[in-house]
Design a protein around this motif. Structure first.
Motif, short mmCIF file in Angstrom:
data_model
loop_
_atom_site.label_atom_id
_atom_site.label_comp_id
_atom_site.label_asym_id
_atom_site.label_seq_id
_atom_site.Cartn_x
_atom_site.Cartn_y
_atom_site.Cartn_z
N PHE A 1 0.84 -1.21 0.00
CA PHE A 1 0.00 0.00 0.00
C PHE A 1 0.87 1.25 0.00
O PHE A 1 0.66 2.17 -0.81
CB PHE A 1 -0.93 0.00 1.22
N CYS A 2 1.84 1.30 0.90
CA CYS A 2 2.70 2.49 1.01
C CYS A 2 3.54 2.68 -0.25
O CYS A 2 3.70 3.81 -0.73
CB CYS A 2 3.60 2.36 2.24
N ARG A 3 4.06 1.59 -0.78
CA ARG A 3 4.88 1.69 -2.00
C ARG A 3 4.06 2.24 -3.17
O ARG A 3 4.50 3.15 -3.88
CB ARG A 3 5.41 0.29 -2.33
N ILE A 4 2.87 1.70 -3.36
CA ILE A 4 2.04 2.12 -4.50
C ILE A 4 1.48 3.52 -4.26
O ILE A 4 1.34 4.31 -5.20
CB ILE A 4 0.92 1.08 -4.74
N TYR A 5 1.21 3.87 -3.01
CA TYR A 5 0.77 5.24 -2.68
C TYR A 5 1.88 6.23 -3.07
O TYR A 5 1.62 7.27 -3.67
CB TYR A 5 0.47 5.32 -1.19
N GLY A 6 3.11 5.90 -2.73
CA GLY A 6 4.23 6.75 -3.11
C GLY A 6 4.39 6.84 -4.60
O GLY A 6 4.68 7.92 -5.16
N THR A 7 4.21 5.71 -5.30
CA THR A 7 4.32 5.71 -6.77
C THR A 7 3.30 6.66 -7.39
O THR A 7 3.63 7.45 -8.29
CB THR A 7 4.09 4.29 -7.30
N GLU A 8 2.06 6.59 -6.92
CA GLU A 8 1.02 7.46 -7.49
C GLU A 8 1.25 8.92 -7.11
O GLU A 8 1.00 9.82 -7.92
CB GLU A 8 -0.37 7.00 -7.05
N ALA A 9 1.72 9.18 -5.90
CA ALA A 9 2.06 10.56 -5.52
C ALA A 9 3.18 11.09 -6.43
O ALA A 9 3.16 12.26 -6.85
CB ALA A 9 2.51 10.61 -4.06
N GLY A 10 4.14 10.24 -6.77
CA GLY A 10 5.20 10.63 -7.69
C GLY A 10 4.67 10.88 -9.09
O GLY A 10 5.14 11.79 -9.79
N ASN A 11 3.70 10.06 -9.54
CA ASN A 11 3.07 10.30 -10.84
C ASN A 11 2.41 11.67 -10.89
O ASN A 11 2.55 12.42 -11.86
CB ASN A 11 2.02 9.22 -11.12
N LEU A 12 1.69 12.00 -9.81
CA LEU A 12 1.03 13.30 -9.74
C LEU A 12 2.06 14.43 -9.74
O LEU A 12 1.85 15.48 -10.35
CB LEU A 12 0.15 13.37 -8.49
N ALA A 13 3.18 14.20 -9.06
CA ALA A 13 4.24 15.21 -9.03
C ALA A 13 4.84 15.44 -10.42
O ALA A 13 5.10 16.58 -10.82
CB ALA A 13 5.33 14.80 -8.05
N LEU A 14 5.06 14.36 -11.17
CA LEU A 14 5.60 14.52 -12.53
C LEU A 14 4.63 15.27 -13.43
O LEU A 14 5.04 16.04 -14.30
CB LEU A 14 5.90 13.15 -13.14
N LYS A 15 3.34 15.06 -13.23
CA LYS A 15 2.34 15.69 -14.09
C LYS A 15 2.12 17.16 -13.77
O LYS A 15 1.66 17.92 -14.63
CB LYS A 15 1.02 14.93 -13.98
N SER A 16 2.43 17.57 -12.55
CA SER A 16 2.14 18.96 -12.15
C SER A 16 3.37 19.74 -11.70
O SER A 16 3.29 20.95 -11.54
CB SER A 16 1.10 18.98 -11.03
N LEU A 17 4.51 19.07 -11.48
CA LEU A 17 5.74 19.71 -10.99
C LEU A 17 5.43 20.70 -9.86
O LEU A 17 5.67 21.90 -9.97
CB LEU A 17 6.47 20.40 -12.15
N PRO A 18 4.92 20.19 -8.76
CA PRO A 18 4.48 21.04 -7.65
C PRO A 18 5.65 21.45 -6.75
O PRO A 18 5.90 20.82 -5.72
CB PRO A 18 3.49 20.16 -6.92
N LEU A 19 6.32 22.52 -7.11
CA LEU A 19 7.47 22.97 -6.32
C LEU A 19 7.05 23.36 -4.90
O LEU A 19 7.87 23.36 -3.98
CB LEU A 19 8.16 24.14 -7.02
N GLY A 20 5.77 23.70 -4.74
CA GLY A 20 5.27 24.03 -3.41
C GLY A 20 4.99 22.82 -2.54
O GLY A 20 4.70 22.97 -1.35
N GLY A 21 5.07 21.64 -3.12
CA GLY A 21 4.93 20.43 -2.31
C GLY A 21 3.82 19.49 -2.76
O GLY A 21 2.88 19.90 -3.44
N VAL A 22 3.98 18.23 -2.39
CA VAL A 22 2.93 17.22 -2.51
C VAL A 22 2.40 16.97 -1.11
O VAL A 22 3.18 16.64 -0.20
CB VAL A 22 3.45 15.90 -3.12
N TYR A 23 1.10 17.13 -0.93
CA TYR A 23 0.48 16.98 0.39
C TYR A 23 -0.41 15.75 0.42
O TYR A 23 -1.26 15.58 -0.45
CB TYR A 23 -0.30 18.24 0.75
N ILE A 24 -0.18 14.90 1.40
CA ILE A 24 -0.91 13.65 1.53
C ILE A 24 -2.03 13.87 2.55
O ILE A 24 -1.79 13.90 3.75
CB ILE A 24 0.02 12.51 1.98
#
Length: 326
Positions: free
Chosen positions: A245-268
């Protein structure tokens, strides 16, 4: 100074609050929580809370459901919520509906305490991404225009699950059979995801089940039983389900980061992250987040933060209300 009404409207409970706002500052006047299912109309719940109080400048509600043309047919309640109808019946000049994750995203702008997962974080002005596993999987982006942030809702949680290794290949095949084809990230990254992962591992012969835990799952919320047993290290199947669960959650958070380049952060955000914070901090989440091959460098310094304040959606609704009266 002006008074505004904010609401966090969920299938189980609805939280309403009145704030006084002055120059963007918010001061809570009063707040109350209601069981959502005890009212046949949302307007009746509002009338009960307000008790005849008037003079509100605006009302904003974050709602767990799709918003179309400022109207929402709620997913898990018999309500049709219409901004124009609320404005007319309650005599509130400005009424606005937000998707619950839009509201949570705006709420992040009102918070200042988080749990940082990325030891190499370097926060800069820019977009912000929000991912929230709970009953379902929500994703949103706070677009930064150089002066302020604007929430952009998405249905990113329903994008396809993409395996990253042989074990996840087998997981996809298992879930594809279970759900007759399309397998979204939400099938894994949600409350029910723990059960799906456990069932996959059990069927694959990863480890033998614990009879006592199996019996406990029959008596209550099996997803909660699995996650609690994993955190207590009581069962090999549960522990592996949590790791996945944690590994795949991180993978999807990283996918979202690549798509939006959120320099202000990724918030879970969402209800699950605070409950499994120790597991998210153990390393699998960030390994999944950074497993992006040659594009790892693009996101490796982005802050990755757990939101543990359950009032983020309510504060987000109040934040938006303070903006619409300007």
């Amino acid at each position: 100074m002006a008074r505004i009404l904010a609401g966090d409207v969920g299938g189980t409970k609805t939280v309403l609050a009145i704030y006084q706002t002055d120059g963007g500052q918010l001061q809570e006047i009063r707040k109350e929580t209601f069981p959502s299912g005890q009212h046949s109309r949302f307007e009746d719940l509002l009338l009960e809370f307000l008790g005849g109080e008037d003079g509100l400048a605006a009302a904003v509600f974050g709602i767990a459901g799709p918003i179309k043309a400022q109207r929402c047919v709620t997913t898990n309640l018999p309500w049709i919520i219409d901004a124009a109808e609320i404005s007319a019946e309650l005599n509130i000049p400005k009424v606005h509906l937000l998707n619950d994750l839009e509201s949570a995203a705006y709420g992040i702008l009102r918070l200042d305490q988080f749990y940082e997962l990325n030891p190499h974080a370097d926060e800069k002005p820019g977009h912000i991404a929000v991912i929230a596993a709970g009953t379902g999987l929500g994703e949103a982006i706070l677009f930064f225009d150089g002066r302020e942030h604007h929430a952009m809702p998405t249905e990113g949680g329903h994008c396809e699950f993409a395996p990253q290794n042989a074990q996840e290949d087998q997981l996809l095949l298992f879930l594809r059979e279970r759900f007759n084809g399309h397998v979204s990230m939400e099938r894994i990254l949600s409350g029910n995801g723990f059960g799906n992962l456990y069932d996959f591992l059990k069927s694959s012969g990863f480890a033998k089940e614990t009879p006592e835990l199996e019996a406990e799952m029959q008596q209550g919320d099996r997803n909660a039983v699995i996650s609690i047993a994993a955190l207590k290290q009581q069962d090999a199947l549960c522990q592996e389900a949590m790791r996945l669960f944690c590994r795949i959650y991180g993978t999807e958070a990283g996918n979202l980061a690549l798509k939006s380049l959120p320099l202000g952060g990724v918030y879970i955000a969402g209800g699950i992250a605070p409950k499994i914070r120790s597991a998210l901090e153990a390393g699998e989440f960030m390994q999944g987040f950074l497993d992006k091959g040659r594009m790892k460098h693009a996101i490796e310094q982005i802050p990755v933060r757990i939101v543990d304040n359950p009032e983020a959606p309510l504060l987000g609704a109040a934040h938006f209300a303070s903006k619409v009266i300007k």
